[in-house]
Design an enzyme around this catalytic site. Structure first.
Site, PDB file in Angstrom:
ATOM      1  N   THR A   1       0.863  -1.180   0.000  1.00 18.84           N
ATOM      2  CA  THR A   1       0.000   0.000   0.000  1.00 18.84           C
ATOM      3  C   THR A   1       0.899   1.230   0.000  1.00 18.84           C
ATOM      4  OG1 THR A   1      -1.731  -1.175   1.208  1.00 18.84           O
ATOM      5  CG2 THR A   1      -1.844   1.224   1.182  1.00 18.84           C
TER       6      THR A   1
ATOM      7  N   LYS B   1      -7.896   0.819  -2.383  1.00 16.61           N
ATOM      8  CA  LYS B   1      -7.406   0.259  -1.116  1.00 16.61           C
ATOM      9  C   LYS B   1      -7.477   1.296  -0.001  1.00 16.61           C
ATOM     10  CE  LYS B   1      -5.263  -2.366   1.901  1.00 16.61           C
ATOM     11  NZ  LYS B   1      -3.912  -2.893   1.732  1.00 16.61           N
TER      12      LYS B   1
ATOM     13  N   LYS C   1     -31.515   6.760  16.482  1.00 17.42           N
ATOM     14  CA  LYS C   1     -32.093   6.365  17.768  1.00 17.42           C
ATOM     15  C   LYS C   1     -31.031   5.713  18.658  1.00 17.42           C
ATOM     16  CE  LYS C   1     -34.506   2.581  17.883  1.00 17.42           C
ATOM     17  NZ  LYS C   1     -33.673   1.702  18.778  1.00 17.42           N
TER      18      LYS C   1
END
Length: 289
Positions: free
Chosen positions: A98, A173, A249
Site C-alpha cells: 500500500t 485500497k 435512535k
C-alpha cells in the site's frame, strides 16, 4: 499465461503466504528477499531464488512486489539493482504494497520508458486471507496487464477487481482501509462505553464479530452506484431512511448513557450528525428539531 515465470520480491508478513501459494505455479517461481532465512523455505520447496530484483527480472516476466513502503518499492523497481535494470519489454511489475497513488503513477511512467507494464495491486484480507487464497486484489493498470496477472493472482486471491488505470487500485485500497480504521476508532469508543457501564468487553467483542458475520458489517450498505443524495421515488430511499432512523435512535441512546457516565464520545457525536446526510437521505426530524 501459466508458462510465465513469476518473480516474488518481499517475503514478509503478507508476501510470505502469498508467495507460498505460488509454489506450484506451472511456469516456476523465483523469490527474493534481503533475509536469507526468509528465502530458504521456498528454495527447499522447489522455487528458485535471486539475490537482487534485477536478477529476478532476468528470468521472470510477471513480478510481484510486497515490501514495506514507497521508498522500498522505488528501490526495488528503479534502484541500482532494481527491476528496470534488466527487465525485458513486456514484463509486468505488480506492487502489492500500500503506497501513495502518486508514487504508483510516477513508477508506471518510469516503467513505460523501458517497455514494462506497471500495475498497483494492493490486497485486502490480511495474512489469514493470503494463507487461504481468499485475498481481494484491487488492480490499477491497463486491460492487457490486468489480463496477464489474473491467473497468478488467482493463486492467492478469490476476488480480483480491475479498479481502473494505474493508481486506481491504490485509491480503492485507501478507501477500503478508511472503513477499516474508522471502524476500529468506533470500536475504541464502544469499548470505553461498555467498560464504563460495567460490561465484559470480551463478550461484547464476541457479539460484534458474530453479528457482523451475519449482516456483513459496514460493507452491507455499500450497494448503491453513487454516493449522491437519494431522490424521491428511488428504490433505496425508504431502506436508507430506515437505516438512518435506527442509527440515530441508537446513537442518541448511547450518547445519553455516556453522558450519565461522564464519558466523552466524540466520534459517536459526529456519527449522529453525519449519518443521515452521509447515507444520502438527510437528517431526520429528530435531528433537525
Amino acid at each position: 499465461m501459466t508458462d510465465a515465470t513469476i518473480g516474488f520480491i518481499g517475503l514478509g508478513s503478507m508476501g510470505a503466504p502469498m508467495a507460498e501459494r505460488l509454489l506450484d505455479w506451472p511456469g516456476g517461481l523465483t523469490v527474493c528477499d534481503v533475509r536469507a532465512e526468509a528465502v530458504q523455505p521456498y528454495t527447499e520447496a522447489g522455487a528458485d531464488s535471486d539475490s537482487s530484483p534485477a536478477e529476478v527480472a532476468d528470468r521472470a516476466t510477471i513480478i510481484s512486489v510486497a515490501v514495506v513502503n514507497d521508498a522500498q518499492v522505488r528501490d526495488v523497481i528503479t534502484g541500482p539493482e532494481g527491476i528496470l535494470r534488466s527487465a525485458a519489454p513486456g514484463t509486468v511489475v505488480a506492487v502489492h504494497s500500500t503506497i501513495s497513488d502518486q508514487t504508483a503513477e510516477e513508477l508506471a511512467g518510469e516503467c513505460a520508458t523501458h517497455g514494462v507494464e506497471f500495475v498497483d495491486a494492493p490486497v485486502s484480507g490480511g495474512r489469514p486471507g493470503a494463507a487461504k487464497g481468499t485475498l481481494a486484489v484491487m488492480v490499477g493498470g491497463s486491460e492487457a496487464a490486468f489480463a496477464r496477472v489474473q491467473a497468478p493472482f488467482g493463486c492467492f486471491a478469490d476476488l480480483i477487481v480491475h479498479a481502473g488505470p494505474v493508481g486506481a487500485g491504490t485509491r480503492m485500497k485507501l478507501a477500503r482501509n478508511l472503513v477499516h480504521f474508522v471502524s476500529f476508532t468506533a470500536v475504541t469508543e464502544a469499548l470505553r462505553l461498555a467498560e464504563a457501564a460495567g460490561l465484559d468487553i470480551t463478550v461484547l467483542g464476541k457479539v460484534v464479530r458474530h453479528s457482523d458475520a451475519v449482516t456483513g458489517g459496514p460493507g452491507a450498505i455499500m450497494l448503491r452506484k453513487t454516493a449522491a443524495p437519494i431522490e424521491d421515488g428511488d428504490f433505496w430511499l425508504p431502506i436508507f431512511q430506515h437505516v438512518r432512523d435506527l442509527g440515530e435512535k441508537d446513537l442518541s441512546l448511547a450518547l445519553d448513557l455516556a453522558a450519565r457516565l461522564d464519558l466523552p464520545l466524540p466520534l459517536t457525536e459526529l456519527a449522529l450528525d453525519h449519518l443521515g446526510p452521509g447515507l444520502g437521505v438527510g437528517a431526520s426530524e429528530r435531528q433537525t428539531q
